[in-house]
Design an enzyme around this catalytic site. Structure first.
Site, PDB file in Angstrom:
ATOM      1  N   GLY A   1       0.846  -1.190   0.000  1.00 39.71           N
ATOM      2  CA  GLY A   1       0.000   0.000   0.000  1.00 39.71           C
ATOM      3  C   GLY A   1       0.873   1.228   0.000  1.00 39.71           C
ATOM      4  N   GLU A   2       0.444   2.210  -0.764  1.00 38.96           N
ATOM      5  CA  GLU A   2       1.195   3.453  -0.722  1.00 38.96           C
ATOM      6  C   GLU A   2       0.238   4.620  -0.814  1.00 38.96           C
ATOM      7  OE1 GLU A   2       4.977   3.942  -2.704  1.00 38.96           O
ATOM      8  OE2 GLU A   2       4.226   5.780  -3.582  1.00 38.96           O
TER       9      GLU A   2
ATOM     10  N   THR B   1      -0.321   8.983   0.578  1.00 43.62           N
ATOM     11  CA  THR B   1       0.376  10.235   0.786  1.00 43.62           C
ATOM     12  C   THR B   1       1.119  10.245   2.115  1.00 43.62           C
ATOM     13  OG1 THR B   1      -1.471  11.216  -0.358  1.00 43.62           O
ATOM     14  CG2 THR B   1       0.071  12.718   0.688  1.00 43.62           C
ATOM     15  N   PHE B   2       0.542   9.534   3.074  1.00 44.66           N
ATOM     16  CA  PHE B   2       1.088   9.639   4.419  1.00 44.66           C
ATOM     17  C   PHE B   2       1.819   8.397   4.900  1.00 44.66           C
ATOM     18  CE2 PHE B   2      -2.575  12.493   4.198  1.00 44.66           C
ATOM     19  CZ  PHE B   2      -1.896  13.688   4.375  1.00 44.66           C
TER      20      PHE B   2
ATOM     21  N   VAL C   1       2.930   0.900   3.090  1.00 42.93           N
ATOM     22  CA  VAL C   1       2.762  -0.305   3.892  1.00 42.93           C
ATOM     23  C   VAL C   1       3.424  -1.471   3.164  1.00 42.93           C
ATOM     24  CG1 VAL C   1       1.108  -1.852   5.009  1.00 42.93           C
ATOM     25  CG2 VAL C   1       0.623   0.598   4.881  1.00 42.93           C
TER      26      VAL C   1
ATOM     27  N   LYS D   1       3.954  -0.484   8.524  1.00 46.26           N
ATOM     28  CA  LYS D   1       3.481   0.805   8.030  1.00 46.26           C
ATOM     29  C   LYS D   1       4.534   1.863   8.314  1.00 46.26           C
ATOM     30  CE  LYS D   1      -0.391   4.067   8.192  1.00 46.26           C
ATOM     31  NZ  LYS D   1      -1.828   4.260   8.464  1.00 46.26           N
TER      32      LYS D   1
ATOM     33  N   ASP E   1     -12.179   8.291   8.666  1.00 46.76           N
ATOM     34  CA  ASP E   1     -11.815   7.855   7.315  1.00 46.76           C
ATOM     35  C   ASP E   1     -12.298   6.424   7.075  1.00 46.76           C
ATOM     36  OD1 ASP E   1     -10.777   8.316   4.800  1.00 46.76           O
ATOM     37  OD2 ASP E   1      -8.696   7.952   5.370  1.00 46.76           O
TER      38      ASP E   1
HETATM   39  P1  ADP Z   1      -2.741   5.022   4.843  1.00 48.05           P
HETATM   40  O1  ADP Z   1      -2.767   5.930   6.001  1.00 48.05           O
HETATM   41  O2  ADP Z   1      -1.609   5.285   3.917  1.00 48.05           O
HETATM   42  O3  ADP Z   1      -4.073   4.915   4.130  1.00 48.05           O
HETATM   43  P2  ADP Z   1      -3.361   2.410   5.913  1.00 48.05           P
HETATM   44  O4  ADP Z   1      -3.112   2.116   7.341  1.00 48.05           O
HETATM   45  O5  ADP Z   1      -4.776   2.610   5.489  1.00 48.05           O
HETATM   46  O6  ADP Z   1      -2.434   3.607   5.456  1.00 48.05           O
HETATM   47  O7  ADP Z   1      -2.746   1.245   5.036  1.00 48.05           O
HETATM   48  C1  ADP Z   1      -2.756   1.326   3.621  1.00 48.05           C
HETATM   49  C2  ADP Z   1      -3.077  -0.026   3.042  1.00 48.05           C
HETATM   50  O8  ADP Z   1      -2.115  -0.990   3.463  1.00 48.05           O
HETATM   51  C3  ADP Z   1      -4.430  -0.598   3.489  1.00 48.05           C
HETATM   52  O9  ADP Z   1      -5.483  -0.133   2.687  1.00 48.05           O
HETATM   53  C4  ADP Z   1      -4.193  -2.076   3.343  1.00 48.05           C
HETATM   54  O10 ADP Z   1      -4.357  -2.474   1.993  1.00 48.05           O
HETATM   55  C5  ADP Z   1      -2.729  -2.227   3.700  1.00 48.05           C
HETATM   56  N1  ADP Z   1      -2.606  -2.573   5.129  1.00 48.05           N
HETATM   57  C6  ADP Z   1      -2.516  -1.728   6.169  1.00 48.05           C
HETATM   58  N2  ADP Z   1      -2.419  -2.388   7.325  1.00 48.05           N
HETATM   59  C7  ADP Z   1      -2.461  -3.705   7.009  1.00 48.05           C
HETATM   60  C8  ADP Z   1      -2.406  -4.923   7.761  1.00 48.05           C
HETATM   61  N3  ADP Z   1      -2.281  -4.902   9.084  1.00 48.05           N
HETATM   62  N4  ADP Z   1      -2.489  -6.089   7.094  1.00 48.05           N
HETATM   63  C9  ADP Z   1      -2.600  -6.108   5.758  1.00 48.05           C
HETATM   64  N5  ADP Z   1      -2.632  -5.015   4.995  1.00 48.05           N
HETATM   65  C10 ADP Z   1      -2.572  -3.823   5.599  1.00 48.05           C
HETATM   66 MG    MG Z   2      -5.892   4.103   4.613  1.00 47.90          MG
END
Ligand code: ADP
Ligand code: MG
Ligand code: ZN
Length: 574
Positions: free
Chosen positions: A65-66, A68-69, A72, A90, A177
């Site tokens: 996952g990528e 702005t902030f 992952v 993360k 969110d």
């Molecule tokens: P952001 O603040 O950048 O949106 P998130 O915490 O929502 O960060 O994480 C971004 C993405 O990473 C999520 O939408 C998900 O797809 C993946 N992700 C985050 N945490 C987990 C986790 N514990 N297990 C699996 N995937 C995760």
């Molecule tokens: Mg998110």
């Protein structure tokens, strides 16, 4: 340490959010992939360099996952005796505010780890780099599975979302969110996890201490850019001014959300609404996931709403920026009812510009109203869209309602609006303009709308969008089913769609975006191959719950605790 890399993870790709990218259908695509791969590899190497202690514990496999902030990553770890564990790492952008980071972490550590709220295993820091290590939950892309979910799965999904929301709301956390990419869902294991407290705020009686320091972005923006805050694990020490000072009164439009963030310039528009969970290099869109944008009154071709804030510059600016193209125009003002909350508001509501398209000198002298507006426009509650300063956990329930709307209608994103006014106009098209105006009055906003739009019957709307004939309760076989990824509303098409939605089925003319001419041509859906899986007998309770979630009035909107007890979930237990 050598990171082993590959697009394919150890597990089958069925649950991978990146499936789209794996389909190599030509050398160009392959080239792109290689390019992304090397980009990911570089990012992983950089992360090992930035936070070297990660190398002792984890093998970082991939970027999942990528935004702005944060970025992952999927990693494996040999943490205890036994098999390797999968971990999500993360990495928060180094420019994030230290209090913000610490608050996110505290939400996870205090409220997380049960009831479908993601927990945390470790947190690492080196200099300004912070990495949160969480249990990895392999999950679906919402869009990919939306139209294959059975009705029973939708019930379970919503039930489990409310469990998570009940949990965090008990701790006085407003997530702000709530949307599919922040509610991880593993269909096979029936596991769920609410993630991403990066925008969370506390209620007045929050049990999360650090959320007491996190105020609205409007207040945050006045927090001095002082890098002397030090965060180490869960501890935070402040050597700068502890409390954010009063909002100052810049007469210009602000584009600040997180004060340490200067990322706006490099943010690109994300694609296809799968932000957060796709794309090795797709960045979070400015208007998509986290909206920096405070000036929001640009008129679009779609039903446009004018939000006449009591701010000084917004409308002036938008008039300069945007050509006038009105379909439905309306204005939102802070009414006298809320004068206490909006303390800076001059005593008289009726000023020179009331009900006009101008901003008078009285309004120009008003202070910008402080109200948090984080989140994604399409998931924002009306009180968020209208900048109501008193926002509660009810805003998350609205967002849950929008997810439910997607699940029932088979469309995601349901509302696709790049700004708050468009989003408000889209809400009006479903919930009715008079009803929206009425509700806004209860939280001190007056909305002016040039056209009256009736409220829609939620069942009819969802069945129509899903392509189910409400008379015979079968999949309409002569219908070219809309793709799940077609938003019910979007900037370009919402005018058409709202037009379609407002008409009775008999009145619909052929060739519109939802129904094909019933002269025998078309018809790619086959009732024999597509199982209705309960979709032909959606009980009234579903739409009753949806109606209570999409209650325009936050004071009467259903709570998570109440939702769990709703008859829609009658045979389900906690
Ligand atoms: P952001 O603040 O950048 O949106 P998130 O915490 O929502 O960060 O994480 C971004 C993405 O990473 C999520 O939408 C998900 O797809 C993946 N992700 C985050 N945490 C987990 C986790 N514990 N297990 C699996 N995937 C995760
Ligand atoms: Mg998110
Ligand atoms: Zn005025």
């Amino acid at each position: 340490m050598e990171a082993s890399l590959g697009i394919r993870m150890d597990e089958p790709m069925a649950f991978s959010p990146q499936r789209d990218q794996v389909q190599a259908d030509g050398s160009v695509k392959k080239h792109e992939q290689n390019f992304k791969l090397s980009g990911v590899k570089k990012d992983i190497e950089k992360l090992y360099e930035a936070v070297p202690q990660l190398g002792n514990l984890f093998k970082i496999k991939d970027k999942i996952g990528e935004g702005t902030f944060s970025s992952v990553y999927l990693a494996t770890a040999q943490l205890q005796v036994g098999p390797e564990e999968k971990i999500a790492l993360k990495h928060l952008i180094p420019t994030s505010h230290p209090i913000r980071i610490a608050a996110e972490l505290q939400c996870l550590t205090v409220a997380g780890g049960q009831d479908n709220v993601m927990g945390v295993k470790y947190c690492f820091r080196k200099n300004d780099h912070v990495v949160i290590a969480m249990p990895y939950l392999e999950h679906e892309s919402f869009l990919d599975i939306l139209n294959s979910l059975s009705f029973q799965e939708v019930r379970e999904y919503m039930f489990n979302l409310f469990r998570a929301l009940k949990r965090i709301h008990q701790f006085g956390i407003v997530h702000r969110d709530v949307k599919p990419s922040n509610f991880l869902y593993n269909r096979r294991l029936k596991k769920y996890a609410l993630v991403d407290f990066g925008l969370a705020q506390g209620t007045h009686d929050t049990k999360i201490e650090l959320l007491k320091l996190v105020h609205s972005e409007a207040q945050q923006e006045s927090c001095p850019q002082n890098k002397s805050h030090v965060i180490t694990g869960n501890k935070i020490s402040l050597s700068g001014p502890a409390a954010p000072k009063e909002l100052d009164q810049h007469p210009t439009v602000k584009t600040v959300k997180r004060p340490y963030t200067n990322a706006q310039s490099q943010i690109k528009q994300g694609k296809d609404g799968k932000e957060g969970s796709v794309g090795l290099s797709v960045q979070r869109s400015v208007f998509g996931e986290r909206n920096f944008n405070i000036h929001s009154s640009i008129s679009h071709e779609s039903p446009a709403v004018k939000l006449m804030k009591q701010s000084k510059t917004v409308d002036v600016l938008s008039r300069k920026l945007a050509p006038k193209k009105k379909a439905i125009s309306s204005k939102v003002m802070t009414s006298g009812v809320m004068r206490k909350t909006a303390s800076s508001c001059p005593a008289s509501l009726t000023c020179d510009c009331y009900a006009t398209d101008k901003v008078c000198s009285i309004c120009l002298s008003r202070r910008q109203q402080v109200a948090p507006r984080a989140g994604t426009p399409g998931f924002r509650a009306p009180e968020v869209l209208t900048k109501c300063p008193n926002q509660t956990t009810a805003i998350d329930m609205w967002s849950a309602g929008v997810i439910f709307l997607s699940l029932l209608s088979g469309r995601y994103p349901f509302y696709k609006a790049s700004d708050d006014l468009t989003a408000l106009a889209q809400i009006m098209t479903i919930r009715g303009s008079r009803e929206t105006i009425q509700a806004a009055k209860t939280f001190g906003k007056s909305i002016l709308c040039s056209k009256e739009i009736p409220a829609q019957d939620l069942r009819k709307l969802c069945e129509k969008l899903r392509g189910i004939d409400s008379n015979t309760l079968t999949l309409t076989s002569d219908v070219q089913g809309p793709a799940a990824r077609d938003p019910a509303f979007s900037e370009k098409t919402d005018h058409n769609v709202s037009h379609v939605i407002q008409q009775t089925p008999e009145a619909q003319h052929p060739g519109n975006s939802l129904h094909k001419d019933s002269n025998g041509c078309g018809g790619s859906l086959n009732t024999d191959t597509i199982s209705l899986e309960g979709w032909n007998e959606v009980p009234d309770e579903a739409y009753d719950l949806l109606d209570k979630l999409l209650d325009l009035n936050p004071a009467s909107r259903i709570t998570a605790e109440e939702a769990l007890l709703h008859p829609f979930f009658k045979d389900m237990s906690l």
